[in-house]
Structures are given as structure tokens and as C-alpha cells.
Design a protein around this motif. Structure first.
Motif: not given
Length: 751
Positions: A439-461
């Protein structure tokens, strides 16, 4: 100091993407790439795109509109844009909001006739709130084959397609049914008939009717009602309305009665109400047991929104289905600014009335919200909610200074927690899902992405994607972040983001992330600082992956003045067009309409600018002889190379080179031009006539011959004509000359 001559060549494996940091592990990077795309077939940077109006007025525009209508459709900026695909792709709606009007286009029939314009456009609502600088504007939430439209100010709209639209949700209390009193004295001949209607009565042994006919018994009943919308959602219960009567020793009054609902309220016309439910208590015996706290049961469902007179003769014994709890559904305000569909429910959040609150509907019932089905994140630092977006098995809650996350916890209950307390955004319209990235988005100082999050032990970062764009992201205007807009196209494999830079009030600069190659480039008019034509105010992607652009045009004069010139606003398409939209020149204005002559706008210049080369050794001096570029032949059109050295601002030119093989240039065997024709003597590629051949890769050389320099940079540009850069070589030599030592008198500060 002299050194040893060592002729060298820097060979780029492929022309790199933008990297603006002072030091990079890779020399094959660019400082600026403008209006290019990554060629997914043969590789390299391909400069061959323009924009064209989605509704094309051809050579003359005769809309037959009033000045206010013309302004709303062709002059005012597009504030919101959404492409809604309905019915498995059978219906596609291009929804636009501009000048306070919400409408959609059906399609361009390719004619300038007045009737064509009106046939193509369907107005859904006018007089809507126009977004301000700090507002993200209208949001569109798809729920099955319906579309919810909200902006935090106007009443939410429920769009069905085919121009059918209604107000969404239950924002007002349900009216109570009006009950006619029982008049036992009328049957006994002791009382006059009131309301001109007598309650039906049945003998005491009847299996129908209500009330205890025993002498001296008090009978008390209360009623409530609800509305049922076409989504299956049920409105909150109305306030109670009831009646009581007392049986006496008179045989005429020792009866069971039917109760007349002399007014059974109907829902608002066009409000989507398809049924109403009548609820009643069993006999409460004494009035003290009646009212809102009593248990109510379903009497009947009336499957229309017309009937307003009902007679209830259902005995208490047949009342089985209980009414919903008063907490099962509640009215909702119109002030929600953000929304999403997730886990079978509609989620709403934020807005001036509820800046830190999130509510969610019952699963499968998008208009029914429980009184306790909400979260309030105001107890944690982070500020107001600015967006919500589903992401796999979570819903991400963006706030001004933090990001929260909602999950399904143990027992199936929702749980909210904080994903990061250090990062937030107000750029609501830049949150987009990019496959393979997150999930990409714009913030105050740059562009970020939220990744991960699928089941099976993966965490969102959360990771920063724009670390190499330090100069560009420093231009972000934090005040105008809510006006930023983005989209992702699977066809182009690009995430577009357009924003307002510091010192401007419109989106004049764009950033593109190319998933093909994991590289960045820019979108903008290189003349925008002095002669800007369009601001890109809204972005979307259609059903086939074409990138659609809502614009803000520049105008010279006013639409009511003859000879005034401007640029055609409205919906545009990123395409292989050889123009940058359309210009308009007023020809014959009147009080009610106008005629406009149209013309193609010249494409802005394309650019590939390398980073600063120190040739991997900044302690040495270098002399650059030439730059050679591998390009695809585009015929007898020019590419100019300019260059600079030692971080200087002076730009020197090495001249133009034709995009053709030298041996056939200016001969009958020359490659046909694939760009705009700038001279009648040039040969153009004609479909069905010109001979086809494999793309010809050629090498062009520009002689530079610099003095001894420490760093070097080159720039390739074309005047709005296409070129395709694959790679480049830089021929140079080096002399071993270390940096000079400076002797400074520290006491006096003098050399």
C-alpha cells in the motif's frame, strides 16, 4: 601536476532511474527523467506519450451551454475522479466532480454537435460542496453493485448506475406509527365515536384480536416501526406509541379488539425504502410496564412504501420474532469523510464531526450500524483520521501523525492497534495498492509503502520508497498535501503521484514509480515555471489500465470575452497522442453560449539528465571527449545533448543529432519519421503504406571535449518528439591530480 593518460569508457548497462543522493553505490543513475516510461518489451526509457481530451471536441467546440455550465464542465478544475466498473465489467462509469457538479460521461461520439455533448454527460447532482485547500474531497466506496459517495459535508449518496441515485443511510429518526384509541364505551352506547373510525371487535372466545375482556382488566399495547432499505438494512426503532383501555361489566365491551394504525409512516420518496416492519408489545396489563423498555415483537412486514393504514388483529400468542435491540442499529451523521469496504461491511471514519472515530456496518447490511460498533482512536497520539484502506486481512487507518491497524482478533472481534507512531499523512488520495510492493502513499517527507501482512507468520511493516528522491520530496508543500493525487496502472506498471510544490497552489509536478525495474521518474511540463498549461488535480485508471487525468487549466482572459484563450479542462487520457491537450480560443461569445476554436497544444520537452559523474575517483581530474547513446531510430527528428561540469549551473550544448542511421540520413532509404512532422520535406510513417521493419537500434555521438574537470553531467532532450534511450557510453581520460591542500592562518582567518 601531470599524470598518466588513461583513456577510458564508462558503459552503462542500461540507462538508470532517478537517484538524487549525493553519493550512490551505482554511477548509472539519473538526476532527472521527465515524461518517460519504461519499455517493457525492449527495455530502456521511452519518451513517446502525450495527453488528449477524453471527450474530444475536434476542431471546434460548440457546447451550447450557459457561461456557468461551460465553466463547470470545461474551465473549473476536476476535484474528484473515479472509474467504477459494475456488473462484471459490463458497465463502466467515469465519475467526475467539478464546480460543485457530480456527473459521469457515457462516451465520446466524435462530433461537435450540441446534442452529442448532452447525450454523453449525465448529471447526478449539482450544488455540492467544493473542496478547500485542506480537504481531500469526495471519496468513492464500492460495495458490490452499488457505490457509496461521501465528502463529509453533503448527504451521502448511493449510486446504482444508469443515473439512479438516492440518499444513503438512516440519518433521521424513524417516525412512530399513529395508533387509534379503543373506545369500548362506543359499543355500549355511552360514548360518541371519535376519529370517525371504530376499532373492529370480536367476541371474547375469538382466536383473533387482542385484550383481556375480563371485567376491570386494563389492556396496554405499544407499537414501534422500522424501515427496510433495498440493501436489506433496517432503520433504528421508532419511539413507542401506544394505547390502553379497560374492559367493563358491559357485555358490549367485554370483547377482543383489533387495533387500527391510522397512520403508518412511509419513507422518503426515492430513498430506497422497500418495506416497513411493525413491532408491538404483548399485553402489558398496566401502563407502568409499557414504553421503550418493554419487549417488542414483529407483527408484520409491509412490502411497500405506500400503505399507510393497517389493522392489527394478531393475538399475543402468535408474536414470536423479537424486535432488534435499540443498540443493533442507530442513525448516522452525514459528516463522515473517509470510507472503505472490508470484511463484508462498510467502514466510515473521520471528518469534522468525528475526527478520531471509526464505525462499521453489520456484515452484508451496508446501511445498518450498531450503536456500539465503533472505535475511537483519540486516546492515542496521532491526530485526526485522514484515510482508511483495506489491506488483505486488515484495514489500515491513516492519521495525521500515526498509522493504526484493525484486525479480526480472537473470537472474531475487531481489534485496533498502532502500526507506527512516527509516520502519518494528510494525502488521502495517494493511498493505492501496488502489486508486489504494498500500500503506497505520500507522507510529509517522502513516499512510503506498507508491505507484508499475509497469514502464516508474516508481519506488516512500513518502508520508505523514495530515499533516492531527496531533492524532489523536499519540494512537497505540506499545506497542500490533501490535494495530492495518485493512481496505479497494471497496464503501464506505474504508480503515479502528482502534488503541489512549495510556492504553488496546484499540482504541477508528478512522480512515477515503475514496478518494471524498480525505478523512479518524473511527470511535468518543463515550461511550467513560466508557461504552465495544466495542473493534474485528479488521477484514476480505467478498466483497461489507461491512466485518466483530471486537470486544472490555465486561462488568459475570461470565457465571456471574445479572443480569450485557455486550455480545455475536464477528463484527459495519457496516451500516444502527439499533443498535450487542447487549447481554446473564444470565437463568438453570447450571453448564453459560446463557440470555441480548438488546437492541439505542443508537447512539453522530454528529458533524460544523468547524475554527476566523478568516474569513481573524485581525487583525479578527468577530460570528457564524447557521449554516445544507443537509441531506437525514430527518423529525421532531433535529440539535443547539453552538458555541465563541476556542479556548475552553466549549461553548454553539444548540438543535435538525428535519430537515424548516418549512412541513410537524407536519402531515399531514410527511416520514416515516427514523431510529429515539422517540415513538409520530411517523410512520415503511414500505416498501410510504409514498409515495416524491425526496430533499428543505432548509436549517436556528441563530441564534448571538456577541460580537466572533477565531475560531469549530460542531458538529452527533445522538443516534444519521441525518442527511446537504451544505454550510453562516456569516453574520457583521467589525470592523477589530488585535491590541493589549503593553508589557512587560523589566528587571522587569512590564507
Amino acid at each position: 601536476m601531470s599524470g598518466t593518460l588513461a583513456t577510458k569508457t564508462f558503459k552503462s548497462p542500461a540507462a538508470g532511474g532517478v537517484e538524487q543522493r549525493y553519493k550512490s553505490a551505482d554511477m548509472n543513475v539519473a538526476e532527472d527523467i521527465v515524461n518517460a516510461r519504461v519499455d517493457t518489451v525492449g527495455g530502456g526509457w521511452l519518451f513517446d506519450r502525450g495527453i488528449e481530451p477524453w471527450w474530444n471536441p475536434r476542431t471546434q467546440l460548440t457546447p451550447g451551454l450557459s457561461v456557468s455550465d461551460f465553466t463547470a464542465y470545461f474551465v473549473d478544475p476536476i476535484d474528484a475522479l473515479y472509474v467504477w466498473v459494475r456488473g462484471g465489467g459490463e458497465q463502466v462509469y467515469h465519475l467526475i466532480e467539478s464546480g460543485g457538479r457530480l456527473y459521469y460521461w457515457l462516451g465520446n461520439k466524435g462530433t461537435t454537435a450540441v446534442a452529442s455533448f448532452y447525450d454523453d454527460l449525465v448529471l447526478l447532482q449539482s450544488g455540492r460542496h467544493i473542496r478547500k485547500v485542506n480537504e481531500p474531497g469526495t471519496q468513492f466506496i464500492s460495495y458490490g453493485n452499488r457505490l457509496l459517495i461521501i465528502n463529509g459535508y453533503d448527504k451521502p449518496l448511493w449510486f446504482y448506475g444508469n443515473s439512479k441515485i438516492r440518499n444513503w443511510g438512516f440519518s433521521l429518526n424513524t417516525p412512530a406509527p399513529e395508533v387509534l384509541d379503543i373506545q369500548p364505551g362506543y359499543l355500549a352506547g355511552t360514548d360518541d365515536l371519535q376519529d370517525s373510525t371504530a376499532a373492529p371487535h370480536f367476541n371474547s372466545s375469538s382466536t383473533i384480536g387482542m385484550g383481556d375482556p375480563s371485567n376491570g382488566k386494563v389492556n396496554t399495547y405499544d407499537y414501534k416501526m422500522t424501515f427496510i432499505s433495498d440493501t436489506g438494512s433496517e432503520s433504528p426503532l421508532s419511539t413507542p406509541n401506544g394505547l390502553s383501555w379497560e374492559a367493563t361489566s358491559s357485555a358490549a365491551t367485554q370483547q377482543r379488539f383489533g387495533i387500527v394504525i391510522k397512520h403508518f409512516p412511509t419513507g422518503p420518496a426515492g430513498g430506497g425504502i422497500v418495506a416497513r416492519r411493525l413491532y408491538r408489545t404483548r399485553n402489558q396489563k398496566v401502563p407502568e410496564l409499557s414504553g421503550a423498555d418493554a419487549q417488542y415483537y414483529l407483527v408484520k412486514q409491509v412490502n411497500d412504501n405506500v400503505t399507510d393504514f393497517i389493522i392489527d388483529i394478531v393475538p399475543d400468542a402468535e408474536l414470536v420474532d423479537t424486535a432488534p435491540s435499540i443498540t443493533d442499529t442507530s442513525t448516522i451523521s452525514t459528516g463522515w469523510s473517509f470510507g472503505a469496504t472490508w470484511n463484508g461491511s462498510i467502514w466510515l471514519a473521520g471528518g469534522s464531526r468525528n475526527p478520531t472515530k471509526i464505525i462499521y456496518s453489520k456484515q452484508g447490511l451496508p446501511e445498518q450500524f450498531g450503536a456500539f460498533d465503533y472505535f475511537d482512536v483519540g486516546n492515542t497520539a496521532g491526530g485526526a483520521i485522514t484515510a482508511i484502506a483495506p489491506y488483505y486481512n486488515n484495514i489500515i487507518v491513516f492519521r495525521q501523525r500515526s498509522i493504526d491497524i484493525v484486525r479480526v482478533g480472537n473470537g472474531g472481534n475487531y481489534q485496533v492497534s498502532q502500526l507506527t507512531p512516527e509516520l502519518g499523512t494528510t494525502a488521502t488520495n495517494t493511498v493505492k495498492l501496488v502489486p508486489g510492493v504494498g500500500l503506497m502513499f505520500m507522507s510529509y517527507d517522502g513516499i512510503y509503502a506498507i508491505g507484508g501482512g499475509l497469514d502464516g507468520g508474516s508481519s506488516i511493516s512500513v518502508q520508505k520508497m523514495s530515499t533516492g528522491l531527496v531533492k524532489e520530496t523536499a519540494r512537497f508543500s505540506k499545506t497542500y498535501l490533501p490535494r495530492a493525487t495518485a493512481t496505479y496502472s497494471a497496464k503501464e506498471r506505474e504508480y503515479w503521484l502528482h502534488y503541489t510544490p512549495v510556492g504553488r497552489t496546484y499540482n504541477t509536478r508528478g512522480i512515477v514509480y515503475h514496478t518494471e525495474g524498480d525505478v523512479w521518474s518524473f511527470r511535468r511540463d518543463l515550461n511550467a515555471e513560466t508557461d504552465w498549461k495544466f495542473g493534474f488535480t485528479a488521477l484514476a485508471t480505467d478498466a483497461t489500465g489507461n491512466i485518466l487525468i483530471g486537470t486544472q487549466p490555465r486561462w488568459f482572459g475570461t470565457p465571456t470575452t471574445e479572443g480569450s484563450v485557455g486550455y480545455l479542462s475536464g477528463l484527459h487520457v495519457w496516451s500516444g497522442s502527439t499533443s498535450w491537450g487542447k487549447s481554446l480560443t473564444s470565437a463568438a461569445p453570447t450571453q448564453t453560449s459560446n463557440v470555441w476554436n480548438t488546437a492541439d497544444v505542443t508537447l512539453p520537452r522530454n528529458r533524460y539528465e544523468s547524475g554527476w559523474f566523478d568516474f569513481a575517483d573524485a581525487s583525479m581530474k578527468h577530460r570528457v571527449f564524447s557521449v554516445e547513446a544507443d537509441v531506437i531510430a525514430f527518423g529525421d527528428i532531433d535529440i539535443e545533448l547539453t552538458w555541465s561540469f563541476d556542479y556548475g549551473s552553466t549549461v553548454r550544448t553539444a548540438g543535435n543529432q538525428k535519430q537515424a542511421k548516418s549512412e541513410v540520413l537524407n536519402t531515399t532509404g531514410a527511416d520514416p519519421m515516427l514523431g510529429p512532422i515539422v517540415s513538409p520535406s520530411k517523410s512520415a510513417f503511414v500505416v498501410g503504406t510504409s514498409a515495416l521493419q524491425e526496430p533499428r537500434m543505432i548509436r549517436l555521438r556528441w563530441d564534448v571535449n571538456t577541460q580537466l574537470v572533477e565531475t560531469f553531467r549530460f542531458r538529452l532532450e527533445s522538443s516534444g518528439v519521441p525518442f527511446h534511450l537504451l544505454s550510453y557510453d562516456i569516453n574520457f581520460d583521467s589525470r592523477n591530480q589530488q585535491a590541493l591542500n589549503q593553508r589557512v592562518n587560523l589566528a587571522k582567518g587569512q590564507p
